[in-house]
Design a protein around this motif. Structure first.
Motif, PDB file in Angstrom:
ATOM      1  N   TRP A  67       0.831  -1.206   0.000  1.00 13.94           N
ATOM      2  CA  TRP A  67       0.000   0.000   0.000  1.00 13.94           C
ATOM      3  C   TRP A  67       0.865   1.255   0.000  1.00 13.94           C
ATOM      4  CZ3 TRP A  67      -4.859   0.430  -1.375  1.00 13.94           C
ATOM      5  CH2 TRP A  67      -5.648  -0.705  -1.359  1.00 13.94           C
ATOM      6  N   ILE A  68       1.985   1.208   0.679  1.00 21.61           N
ATOM      7  CA  ILE A  68       2.903   2.357   0.681  1.00 21.61           C
ATOM      8  C   ILE A  68       3.472   2.566  -0.721  1.00 21.61           C
ATOM      9  CG2 ILE A  68       5.120   3.207   1.574  1.00 21.61           C
ATOM     10  CD1 ILE A  68       4.382   1.758   4.225  1.00 21.61           C
ATOM     11  N   LEU A  69       3.873   1.471  -1.374  1.00 19.47           N
ATOM     12  CA  LEU A  69       4.369   1.574  -2.747  1.00 19.47           C
ATOM     13  C   LEU A  69       3.305   2.153  -3.672  1.00 19.47           C
ATOM     14  CD1 LEU A  69       6.228  -1.851  -3.131  1.00 19.47           C
ATOM     15  CD2 LEU A  69       7.242   0.405  -2.721  1.00 19.47           C
ATOM     16  N   LEU A  70       2.070   1.716  -3.475  1.00 17.35           N
ATOM     17  CA  LEU A  70       0.975   2.198  -4.317  1.00 17.35           C
ATOM     18  C   LEU A  70       0.726   3.691  -4.105  1.00 17.35           C
ATOM     19  CD1 LEU A  70      -1.132   1.253  -6.382  1.00 17.35           C
ATOM     20  CD2 LEU A  70      -2.682   0.859  -4.470  1.00 17.35           C
ATOM     21  N   ILE A  71       0.760   4.136  -2.871  1.00 19.39           N
ATOM     22  CA  ILE A  71       0.559   5.561  -2.580  1.00 19.39           C
ATOM     23  C   ILE A  71       1.674   6.398  -3.194  1.00 19.39           C
ATOM     24  CG2 ILE A  71       0.542   7.271  -0.709  1.00 19.39           C
ATOM     25  CD1 ILE A  71      -0.952   5.058   0.965  1.00 19.39           C
ATOM     26  N   ILE A  72       2.903   5.949  -3.038  1.00 25.85           N
ATOM     27  CA  ILE A  72       4.033   6.686  -3.619  1.00 25.85           C
ATOM     28  C   ILE A  72       3.914   6.706  -5.143  1.00 25.85           C
ATOM     29  CG2 ILE A  72       6.544   6.730  -3.909  1.00 25.85           C
ATOM     30  CD1 ILE A  72       6.698   5.509  -1.039  1.00 25.85           C
ATOM     31  N   GLY A  73       3.509   5.565  -5.720  1.00 28.97           N
ATOM     32  CA  GLY A  73       3.296   5.521  -7.169  1.00 28.97           C
ATOM     33  C   GLY A  73       2.231   6.500  -7.616  1.00 28.97           C
ATOM     34  N   GLY A  74       1.158   6.619  -6.840  1.00 27.21           N
ATOM     35  CA  GLY A  74       0.108   7.591  -7.152  1.00 27.21           C
ATOM     36  C   GLY A  74       0.608   9.021  -7.084  1.00 27.21           C
ATOM     37  N   LEU A  75       1.514   9.293  -6.147  1.00 29.65           N
ATOM     38  CA  LEU A  75       2.101  10.639  -6.054  1.00 29.65           C
ATOM     39  C   LEU A  75       2.980  10.935  -7.266  1.00 29.65           C
ATOM     40  CD1 LEU A  75       2.964  10.717  -2.241  1.00 29.65           C
ATOM     41  CD2 LEU A  75       1.032  11.813  -3.408  1.00 29.65           C
ATOM     42  N   PHE A  76       3.709   9.920  -7.741  1.00 29.68           N
ATOM     43  CA  PHE A  76       4.500  10.116  -8.960  1.00 29.68           C
ATOM     44  C   PHE A  76       3.602  10.291 -10.178  1.00 29.68           C
ATOM     45  CE2 PHE A  76       8.221   8.815  -6.544  1.00 29.68           C
ATOM     46  CZ  PHE A  76       9.211   9.614  -7.119  1.00 29.68           C
ATOM     47  N   GLU A  77       2.400   9.713 -10.131  1.00 32.04           N
ATOM     48  CA  GLU A  77       1.439   9.963 -11.212  1.00 32.04           C
ATOM     49  C   GLU A  77       1.061  11.444 -11.243  1.00 32.04           C
ATOM     50  OE1 GLU A  77      -2.886   8.650 -12.987  1.00 32.04           O
ATOM     51  OE2 GLU A  77      -2.282   7.888 -11.036  1.00 32.04           O
ATOM     52  N   THR A  78       0.864  12.015 -10.069  1.00 32.89           N
ATOM     53  CA  THR A  78       0.619  13.451  -9.987  1.00 32.89           C
ATOM     54  C   THR A  78       1.801  14.212 -10.574  1.00 32.89           C
ATOM     55  OG1 THR A  78      -0.753  13.197  -8.012  1.00 32.89           O
ATOM     56  CG2 THR A  78       0.204  15.376  -8.396  1.00 32.89           C
ATOM     57  N   GLY A  79       3.006  13.740 -10.267  1.00 38.67           N
ATOM     58  CA  GLY A  79       4.219  14.376 -10.795  1.00 38.67           C
ATOM     59  C   GLY A  79       4.266  14.371 -12.306  1.00 38.67           C
ATOM     60  N   PHE A  80       3.856  13.263 -12.931  1.00 40.57           N
ATOM     61  CA  PHE A  80       3.927  13.283 -14.390  1.00 40.57           C
ATOM     62  C   PHE A  80       2.845  14.149 -15.004  1.00 40.57           C
ATOM     63  CE2 PHE A  80       1.775   8.917 -14.521  1.00 40.57           C
ATOM     64  CZ  PHE A  80       0.719   9.212 -15.376  1.00 40.57           C
ATOM     65  N   ALA A  81       1.708  14.278 -14.358  1.00 37.40           N
ATOM     66  CA  ALA A  81       0.669  15.181 -14.871  1.00 37.40           C
ATOM     67  C   ALA A  81       1.108  16.638 -14.752  1.00 37.40           C
ATOM     68  CB  ALA A  81      -0.637  14.950 -14.125  1.00 37.40           C
ATOM     69  N   ILE A  82       1.712  16.978 -13.617  1.00 35.59           N
ATOM     70  CA  ILE A  82       2.229  18.342 -13.432  1.00 35.59           C
ATOM     71  C   ILE A  82       3.312  18.637 -14.461  1.00 35.59           C
ATOM     72  CG2 ILE A  82       3.540  19.848 -11.872  1.00 35.59           C
ATOM     73  CD1 ILE A  82       2.076  18.426  -9.556  1.00 35.59           C
ATOM     74  N   SER A  83       4.180  17.664 -14.696  1.00 30.97           N
ATOM     75  CA  SER A  83       5.258  17.845 -15.678  1.00 30.97           C
ATOM     76  C   SER A  83       4.700  18.155 -17.056  1.00 30.97           C
ATOM     77  CB  SER A  83       6.139  16.593 -15.738  1.00 30.97           C
ATOM     78  OG  SER A  83       6.788  16.373 -14.512  1.00 30.97           O
ATOM     79  N   LEU A  84       3.635  17.465 -17.445  1.00 29.38           N
ATOM     80  CA  LEU A  84       3.017  17.747 -18.744  1.00 29.38           C
ATOM     81  C   LEU A  84       2.427  19.157 -18.786  1.00 29.38           C
ATOM     82  CD1 LEU A  84       1.218  14.424 -19.719  1.00 29.38           C
ATOM     83  CD2 LEU A  84       3.244  15.432 -20.742  1.00 29.38           C
ATOM     84  N   GLY A  85       1.765  19.548 -17.683  1.00 24.82           N
ATOM     85  CA  GLY A  85       1.198  20.892 -17.621  1.00 24.82           C
ATOM     86  C   GLY A  85       2.270  21.972 -17.714  1.00 24.82           C
ATOM     87  N   LYS A  86       3.378  21.765 -16.999  1.00 25.65           N
ATOM     88  CA  LYS A  86       4.468  22.740 -17.033  1.00 25.65           C
ATOM     89  C   LYS A  86       5.153  22.736 -18.398  1.00 25.65           C
ATOM     90  CE  LYS A  86       5.510  24.943 -13.779  1.00 25.65           C
ATOM     91  NZ  LYS A  86       5.021  26.297 -13.455  1.00 25.65           N
ATOM     92  N   ALA A  87       5.246  21.566 -19.044  1.00 28.12           N
ATOM     93  CA  ALA A  87       5.847  21.497 -20.380  1.00 28.12           C
ATOM     94  C   ALA A  87       5.037  22.323 -21.375  1.00 28.12           C
ATOM     95  CB  ALA A  87       5.944  20.041 -20.842  1.00 28.12           C
ATOM     96  N   GLN A  88       3.709  22.323 -21.213  1.00 19.22           N
ATOM     97  CA  GLN A  88       2.864  23.113 -22.116  1.00 19.22           C
ATOM     98  C   GLN A  88       3.104  24.609 -21.956  1.00 19.22           C
ATOM     99  OE1 GLN A  88      -1.095  21.740 -21.217  1.00 19.22           O
ATOM    100  NE2 GLN A  88      -1.078  20.324 -22.951  1.00 19.22           N
ATOM    101  N   GLU A  89       3.549  25.014 -20.788  1.00 21.88           N
ATOM    102  CA  GLU A  89       3.781  26.430 -20.515  1.00 21.88           C
ATOM    103  C   GLU A  89       5.207  26.882 -20.837  1.00 21.88           C
ATOM    104  OE1 GLU A  89       0.757  26.782 -16.679  1.00 21.88           O
ATOM    105  OE2 GLU A  89       2.912  26.965 -16.366  1.00 21.88           O
ATOM    106  N   SER A  90       6.061  25.968 -21.274  1.00 20.20           N
ATOM    107  CA  SER A  90       7.469  26.323 -21.444  1.00 20.20           C
ATOM    108  C   SER A  90       7.947  26.045 -22.859  1.00 20.20           C
ATOM    109  CB  SER A  90       8.311  25.543 -20.423  1.00 20.20           C
ATOM    110  OG  SER A  90       8.153  24.158 -20.620  1.00 20.20           O
ATOM    111  N   SER A  91       9.203  26.396 -23.099  1.00 20.28           N
ATOM    112  CA  SER A  91       9.823  26.138 -24.405  1.00 20.28           C
ATOM    113  C   SER A  91      11.327  25.981 -24.205  1.00 20.28           C
ATOM    114  CB  SER A  91       9.523  27.292 -25.371  1.00 20.28           C
ATOM    115  OG  SER A  91      10.051  28.497 -24.861  1.00 20.28           O
ATOM    116  N   GLY A  92      11.995  25.546 -25.260  1.00 17.94           N
ATOM    117  CA  GLY A  92      13.447  25.413 -25.219  1.00 17.94           C
ATOM    118  C   GLY A  92      13.917  24.358 -24.236  1.00 17.94           C
TER     119      GLY A  92
END
Length: 111
Positions: A3-28
């Motif tokens: 369950w701890i691994l699953l929770i941490i994995g879910g937090l990294f899922e949030t990380g990849f969604a944020i990364s995509l959002g920030k990538a849309q706002e950036s360049s170079g």
């Protein structure tokens, strides 16, 4: 432990969604760094989901995926509000809370 691994994995899922959002706002170079962040987060997230479904006390695939996805969804909505200044409405928070209650419920019925 799974369950701890699953929770941490879910937090990294949030990380990849944020990364995509920030990538849309950036360049170079910044854009490339956010895409690298996305790749790292999605890899770690998927690996932890995989590990949570195995071992001594595996979490059933349906429960694991639902909880993993819900943690990522909740984290992404909260991050969207805090980082991307997305709107905060009663109904948005209401349905977000029902999602959290569902995650907790799945945890209790999966023992």
């Amino acid at each position: 432990m799974n369950w701890i691994l699953l929770i941490i994995g879910g937090l990294f899922e949030t990380g990849f969604a944020i990364s995509l959002g920030k990538a849309q706002e950036s360049s170079g170079k910044e854009f490339i760094l956010w895409l690298i962040s996305f790749a790292v987060c999605v890899s770690i997230s998927m690996f932890l989901l995989y590990k949570a479904m195995g071992g001594e006390k595996p979490i059933p695939v349906g429960t694991a995926y639902a909880v993993w996805g819900a943690i990522g969804a909740v984290g992404t909505v909260v991050s969207g509000i805090l980082i991307f200044k997305e709107p905060v409405t009663f109904w948005r928070l209401f349905f977000l809370s029902t999602l959290v209650i569902s995650i907790v419920g799945l945890k209790f019925v999966s023992e």
